[in-house]
Design a protein around this motif. Structure first.
Motif, PDB file in Angstrom:
ATOM      1  N   THR A 259      49.926 -34.588 -50.435  1.00  0.00           N
ATOM      2  CA  THR A 259      50.760 -35.632 -51.052  1.00  0.00           C
ATOM      3  C   THR A 259      50.296 -36.069 -52.436  1.00  0.00           C
ATOM      4  OG1 THR A 259      51.354 -36.410 -48.839  1.00  0.00           O
ATOM      5  CG2 THR A 259      51.798 -37.904 -50.685  1.00  0.00           C
TER       6      THR A 259
ATOM      7  N   ASP B 154      37.198 -39.616 -48.022  1.00  0.00           N
ATOM      8  CA  ASP B 154      36.606 -38.835 -46.934  1.00  0.00           C
ATOM      9  C   ASP B 154      36.175 -37.442 -47.387  1.00  0.00           C
ATOM     10  OD1 ASP B 154      40.000 -38.753 -45.560  1.00  0.00           O
ATOM     11  OD2 ASP B 154      39.200 -37.923 -47.400  1.00  0.00           O
TER      12      ASP B 154
ATOM     13  N   TYR C  97      36.714 -31.501 -50.052  1.00  0.00           N
ATOM     14  CA  TYR C  97      37.498 -32.487 -50.801  1.00  0.00           C
ATOM     15  C   TYR C  97      36.903 -32.714 -52.188  1.00  0.00           C
ATOM     16  CZ  TYR C  97      40.499 -33.736 -46.821  1.00  0.00           C
ATOM     17  OH  TYR C  97      41.440 -33.734 -45.810  1.00  0.00           O
TER      18      TYR C  97
ATOM     19  N   HIS D 265      47.579 -42.087 -39.400  1.00  0.00           N
ATOM     20  CA  HIS D 265      46.206 -42.456 -39.778  1.00  0.00           C
ATOM     21  C   HIS D 265      46.063 -42.567 -41.285  1.00  0.00           C
ATOM     22  CE1 HIS D 265      45.350 -37.940 -40.082  1.00  0.00           C
ATOM     23  NE2 HIS D 265      44.943 -38.418 -41.234  1.00  0.00           N
TER      24      HIS D 265
ATOM     25  N   PHE E 251      40.427 -40.630 -42.493  1.00  0.00           N
ATOM     26  CA  PHE E 251      40.338 -39.940 -41.198  1.00  0.00           C
ATOM     27  C   PHE E 251      40.120 -40.961 -40.084  1.00  0.00           C
ATOM     28  CE2 PHE E 251      41.027 -35.631 -41.876  1.00  0.00           C
ATOM     29  CZ  PHE E 251      40.268 -35.089 -42.889  1.00  0.00           C
TER      30      PHE E 251
ATOM     31  N   ARG F 194      46.704 -25.584 -42.337  1.00  0.00           N
ATOM     32  CA  ARG F 194      47.409 -24.842 -43.416  1.00  0.00           C
ATOM     33  C   ARG F 194      46.483 -24.604 -44.605  1.00  0.00           C
ATOM     34  NH1 ARG F 194      49.062 -30.265 -44.254  1.00  0.00           N
ATOM     35  NH2 ARG F 194      49.563 -30.869 -46.422  1.00  0.00           N
TER      36      ARG F 194
END
Ligand code: GLP
Length: 263
Positions: free
Chosen positions: A39, A67, A80, A138, A141, A167
Motif C-alpha cells: 500500500t 516492524d 523491511y 491488524h 504486526f 506474494r
C-alpha cells in the motif's frame, strides 16, 4: 476519526503524501512513523516526486519503521530495511542514521525492543505515523488478540498474514513466522495517525476498524480512541462503510472551511 474517501489508489497515495509533506514543510525535523507492504509504495513514490521536483526537504527528518521480520538481515531482498531503502530512503536526502527500522538480527530481542522505544521517546515521539492495515484488521504486526496497550516486542504472525505476505517471498513456507513490531500502545502515542487503505480486499477490515467495536480482534480499531487519526481510503476499500456518504459530505464541508480565507 476523519475519513477521506477518494476514487482510486493513486489518489489515495497522493492525498496521504500531501499530509506527510505538509507536516515536513511545517516541521522540517518531523519524526515520521513509516509502514511497509504494497500500500505505501505509491505514497512513497509521490514523496520522492515532491522531493525531486518541489524541493521537499528531508535532511532533518527522523523516521521509525513499524516492524521487521525476525531473522532477515538488513540486506535480505525481503527485509523491511531493504524495502525502505529501495522504495524511499535511497531517493531522498534523509541521512541513513536518521532512519530507524527494527533490527531483524537483534541478539537480545527484549533489550532491542526497549532500546527502540527509548529512541522514539528521545526523538520527541512520533509526529505522524503512517499505517497500512492487514486484511484481518491488524496494524504493524499487532495480530488479532494483541493487547491494545502493547509496546515494541516480538510477535508471531497469524496464518492470514503469512498467506497475505507470501506474494513477496514466493511461498508461505519462506515467510518468516516472527517479527519485531511496534505495539498498539506505541502507535497510539503518535501525535497523529494516518491510516492508508486501498483495494476491495481491505473493505471488511476498514469497516471493522472504523465502524466496528474497539477490540483486540481488530487492532486497527484502537485508532477510534486516537484523537488525531485520518483514514485515507480509495472507493473499493471504503465500499462497506455504512456512513460513507456522511464522510464524503463532512470532508467536502471541511475542505470548504479550510479553503475559506480567514476574515
Ligand atoms: N506489517 C505489515 C503491515 O504494516 C501492513 O499494513 C500489512 C498490509 O500490507 P499491504 O499494504 O501489502 O496490504 O502487511 C504487513 O502486515
Amino acid at each position: 476519526m476523519r475519513v477521506v474517501i477518494v476514487d482510486d489508489a493513486e489518489a489515495a497515495a497522493c492525498r496521504a503524501a500531501q499530509e506527510i509533506a505538509a507536516l515536513v514543510r511545517q516541521k522540517p525535523d518531523a519524526v515520521l512513523g513509516l509502514a511497509t507492504g504494497g500500500t505505501p509504495v505509491r505514497c512513497y513514490r509521490e514523496l520522492i516526486r515532491l522531493h525531486q521536483h518541489d524541493g521537499l526537504d528531508f535532511a532533518a527528518v527522523r523516521s521509525f519503521n513499524l516492524d521487521e521480520y525476525l531473522g532477515l538481515p538488513a540486506d535480505h531482498p525481503q527485509s523491511y530495511r531493504r524495502f525502505m531503502q529501495e522504495n524511499l530512503f535511497d531517493h531522498l536526502n534523509i541521512p541513513c542514521e536518521q532512519t530507524h527500522v527494527p533490527d531483524g538480527m537483534a541478539s537480545d530481542i527484549d533489550a532491542f525492543c526497549q532500546q527502540y522505544e527509548q529512541q522514539i521517546q528521545a526523538a520527541g515521539g512520533i509526529d505522524l505515523q503512517l499505517l497500512g492495515i492487514g486484511s484481518d484488521g491488524h496494524i504493524a504486526f499487532n495480530e488479532p488478540g494483541s493487547s491494545l496497550a502493547s509496546r515494541t516486542r516480538l510477535k508471531s504472525l497469524a496464518a492470514e498474514t503469512v498467506r497475505d505476505n507470501a506474494r513477496f517471498f514466493g511461498s508461505e513456507a519462506d515467510v518468516p513466522k516472527l517479527a519485531i513490531t511496534m505495539g498498539v500502545g506505541t502507535i497510539m502515542e503518535s501525535k497523529q495517525c494516518l491510516l492508508l487503505a486501498t483495494g476491495a480486499n481491505k473493505a471488511t477490515a476498514v469497516r471493522e476498524a472504523i465502524e466496528g467495536a474497539v477490540t483486540a480482534r481488530v487492532t486497527a480499531s484502537a485508532l477510534q480512541m486516537h484523537p488525531h487519526t485520518i483514514a485515507v481510503l480509495d472507493a473499493p476499500a471504503a465500499a462497506q462503510l455504512e456512513f460513507a456518504d456522511y464522510y464524503r459530505e463532512a470532508e467536502r464541508l471541511n475542505e470548504s472551511v479550510r479553503n475559506t480565507p480567514a476574515h
